[in-house]
Write a protein that holds these residues in place. Structure first.
Motif, mmCIF file in Angstrom:
data_model
loop_
_atom_site.group_PDB
_atom_site.id
_atom_site.type_symbol
_atom_site.label_atom_id
_atom_site.label_comp_id
_atom_site.label_asym_id
_atom_site.label_seq_id
_atom_site.Cartn_x
_atom_site.Cartn_y
_atom_site.Cartn_z
ATOM 1 N N ILE A 110 0.852 -1.186 0.000
ATOM 2 C CA ILE A 110 0.000 0.000 0.000
ATOM 3 C C ILE A 110 0.882 1.228 0.000
ATOM 4 O O ILE A 110 1.959 1.225 0.612
ATOM 5 N N ASP A 111 0.444 2.252 -0.714
ATOM 6 C CA ASP A 111 1.296 3.419 -0.914
ATOM 7 C C ASP A 111 0.457 4.676 -0.763
ATOM 8 O O ASP A 111 -0.575 4.843 -1.428
ATOM 9 N N LYS A 112 0.864 5.550 0.135
ATOM 10 C CA LYS A 112 0.198 6.855 0.326
ATOM 11 C C LYS A 112 1.194 7.944 -0.042
ATOM 12 O O LYS A 112 2.243 8.073 0.562
ATOM 13 N N ALA A 124 -4.089 12.770 -8.051
ATOM 14 C CA ALA A 124 -5.355 13.293 -7.531
ATOM 15 C C ALA A 124 -6.292 13.720 -8.653
ATOM 16 O O ALA A 124 -7.522 13.720 -8.492
ATOM 17 N N THR A 125 -5.722 14.090 -9.781
ATOM 18 C CA THR A 125 -6.547 14.551 -10.908
ATOM 19 C C THR A 125 -6.739 13.477 -11.963
ATOM 20 O O THR A 125 -7.313 13.741 -13.024
ATOM 21 N N THR A 126 -6.217 12.254 -11.668
ATOM 22 C CA THR A 126 -6.332 11.170 -12.647
ATOM 23 C C THR A 126 -7.569 10.328 -12.362
ATOM 24 O O THR A 126 -7.832 9.966 -11.205
ATOM 25 N N GLU A 127 -8.320 10.029 -13.405
ATOM 26 C CA GLU A 127 -9.486 9.171 -13.297
ATOM 27 C C GLU A 127 -9.186 7.835 -13.972
ATOM 28 O O GLU A 127 -8.679 7.793 -15.094
ATOM 29 N N ILE A 128 -9.514 6.764 -13.255
ATOM 30 C CA ILE A 128 -9.333 5.435 -13.833
ATOM 31 C C ILE A 128 -10.388 5.194 -14.908
ATOM 32 O O ILE A 128 -10.113 4.744 -16.007
ATOM 33 N N GLU A 129 -11.572 5.466 -14.511
ATOM 34 C CA GLU A 129 -12.716 5.399 -15.408
ATOM 35 C C GLU A 129 -13.480 6.700 -15.238
ATOM 36 O O GLU A 129 -13.283 7.422 -14.260
ATOM 37 N N PRO A 130 -14.347 7.023 -16.148
ATOM 38 C CA PRO A 130 -15.137 8.264 -15.976
ATOM 39 C C PRO A 130 -15.869 8.267 -14.647
ATOM 40 O O PRO A 130 -16.607 7.341 -14.328
ATOM 41 N N GLY A 131 -15.602 9.270 -13.879
ATOM 42 C CA GLY A 131 -16.241 9.412 -12.580
ATOM 43 C C GLY A 131 -15.602 8.606 -11.466
ATOM 44 O O GLY A 131 -16.107 8.615 -10.336
ATOM 45 N N GLU A 136 -7.073 6.287 -2.660
ATOM 46 C CA GLU A 136 -6.026 6.807 -1.773
ATOM 47 C C GLU A 136 -6.274 6.302 -0.368
ATOM 48 O O GLU A 136 -7.384 6.513 0.162
ATOM 49 N N PRO A 137 -5.361 5.644 0.296
ATOM 50 C CA PRO A 137 -4.044 5.256 -0.231
ATOM 51 C C PRO A 137 -4.186 4.222 -1.369
ATOM 52 O O PRO A 137 -5.221 3.583 -1.500
#
Length: 477
Positions: A110-112, A124-131, A136-137
């Motif tokens: 796990i990485d924080k 923080a501004t990256t989306e994996i999928e829309p919405g 985090e972590p």
């Protein structure tokens, strides 16, 4: 574009290889000589006693039983057997070094990341999928296989394996040489024990003779035919012989315990037939030709294998000057959610890399290792020559010893017979007052010493028979 990158890399690799090859220090190698004389005498008969099994060479069943026990229980021999297993495992380890190493890896973490960093702000501004943003972590799950392989283009690793094989075979020959020495040591101690038993019997018989002579002297002293001095002289001679009896008994105990130690057991009586010792007739020895020593003697074969291993070590050390080529590769699945691990190709990871590494600056350690390996190879060559020379001289010495001891035993037998007759003559002359008591004492003393020497010569004959068998290379098979 690719050609512009590849060609300079190839050029650099070739220059590195040429530099490494041209800067290898020159060394002087030594080739050992294997030439030996054609024979020990004018005979060229190839019949060789060393080919006879020790069970057939030693016909005394008590001695055979002792050797059998020692080959199973001797601690030093069992230690050597474990060293052979260690050498065998070294071969397996060397063989594995030039095969690819493949590891399977599974991990979770796990990485924080701090938000006010470039990485934290971008995630923080990256989306994996829309919405749906990055969690985090951030968890991390990995399953994969990773491999590494040093390409053995200079046969460095293969030669290291071959060297380990030679040393393994050398350890086997070392064990055989130890067996030969163990068999010989037990046989020599056994014959020494038989000789001591016979000497003890001689002393006891001599004590009876001297005691009877003492009785006669005392009677003559009562009849005023001799003085008190003669009585005291005879008493001193009896006491001296009795003292010798206990010295021999102590030697018997120590010899028995030496045999028990070789057999790996605590002190106990050693079974033996002492009466047959004086009637043993040493067999005729067939020495063969000196060239057979190279095949029969385990120590010569051991020295030869050590020489071969040392030569391979030089090749291994020389290969360290050349570049080594390594390849690493990996393939696996990685995701921050276990459910995504099976979603390919998104979760799939793989990598392949190759590298060429060559020593360039400060190669003193490599040069020192190379020079040392060559020096050890020269040492091994001299040791091989020395072992052959030593083997030949041992055989020549024992052959001469057997011949001379045979002639000596015949003469000592005649000496003992003459002195035994002289004892009776001296006693008769002393009884009839025609000889002095000192003549009787000296005659008895000479007879005792000659009998001891005869037994000692027989023991030396049997020891020489054992030693020639050992020197020819018998006893291990």
């Amino acid at each position: 574009m690719r050609k512009k990158i590849i060609y300079p890399c190839l050029g650099a690799a070739i220059l590195t290889l040429l530099f490494a090859a041209c800067s290898i220090p020159a060394v002087v190698e030594k080739t050992p000589g294997k030439d030996v004389p054609g024979g020990y005498t004018d005979s060229r008969d190839t019949t060789n006693t060393a080919k006879v099994s020790w069970r057939e060479y030693f016909t005394d069943p008590n001695l055979v039983a002792l050797i059998d026990t020692a080959l199973n229980n001797n601690q030093e021999l069992n230690i050597t057997l474990q060293e052979i297993r260690i050498a065998q495992n070294e071969v397996k380890a060397r063989k594995g070094e030039y095969l690819p190493f493949v590891d399977v890896k599974a991990g979770a973490g796990i990485d924080k990341v701090a938000r006010y960093t470039s990485r934290g702000a971008s995630e923080a501004t990256t989306e994996i999928e829309p919405g749906r943003e990055m969690p985090e972590p951030l968890p991390d799950y990995l399953v994969g296989a990773f491999a590494s392989w040093e390409v053995d283009i200079w046969h460095k690793l293969r030669n290291a394996k071959k060297s380990a094989v030679m040393r393994y075979l050398s350890s086997v020959e070392g064990k055989n040489f130890m067996v030969t020495n163990l068999v010989s040591e037990i046989a020599n101690a056994y014959y020494e024990l038989l000789a001591l038993d016979n000497q003890l019997q001689i002393v006891k018989r001599n004590i009876e003779i001297q005691s009877n002579a003492l009785k006669i002297v005392r009677l003559q002293k009562e009849a005023a035919r001799v003085t008190e001095l003669a009585v005291r002289k005879f008493e001193a001679e009896v006491l001296s012989t009795r003292s010798l009896q206990y010295e021999i008994q102590q030697q018997i105990i120590e010899t028995e315990n030496r045999i028990n130690f070789l057999l790996g057991r605590y002190p106990q009586p050693v079974a033996r037939d002492s009466d047959a010792f004086t009637t043993i007739i040493p067999d005729t020895i067939q020495a063969g030709i000196p060239a057979q020593l190279l095949e029969n003697r385990p120590d010569i074969r051991q020295a030869e294998l050590e020489l071969q291993a040392a030569k391979l070590d030089v090749m291994v050390a020389k290969a360290n000057f050349y570049p080594s080529v390594g390849i690493t590769a990996g393939i696996g699945l990685q995701a921050f959610d276990p459910t995504y691990l099976v979603k390919t190709p998104e979760s799939l990871l793989y990598n392949v890399a190759g590298d060429l590494v060559a020593p360039l600056v400060n190669r003193n350690a490599i040069k020192a290792t190379y020079n040392s390996a060559n020096a050890k190879q020269i040492q091994a060559a001299y040791n091989y020559e020395r072992t052959i020379l030593k083997a030949y001289i041992e055989v020549a010495n024992q052959l001469a010893k057997i011949d001379n001891l045979g002639k000596s035993y015949e003469l000592k037998s005649m000496q003992v017979e003459a002195l035994v007759q002289s004892i009776n003559i001296a006693n008769d002359l002393f009884t009839s007052a025609r000889a002095e008591y000192m003549e009787v004492l000296l005659t008895q003393r000479d007879a005792l010493e000659s009998k001891f020497e005869l037994v000692e010569t027989r023991k030396q004959q049997m020891n020489a028979r054992v030693s020639i068998y050992q020197a020819l290379g018998g006893g291990w098979n």
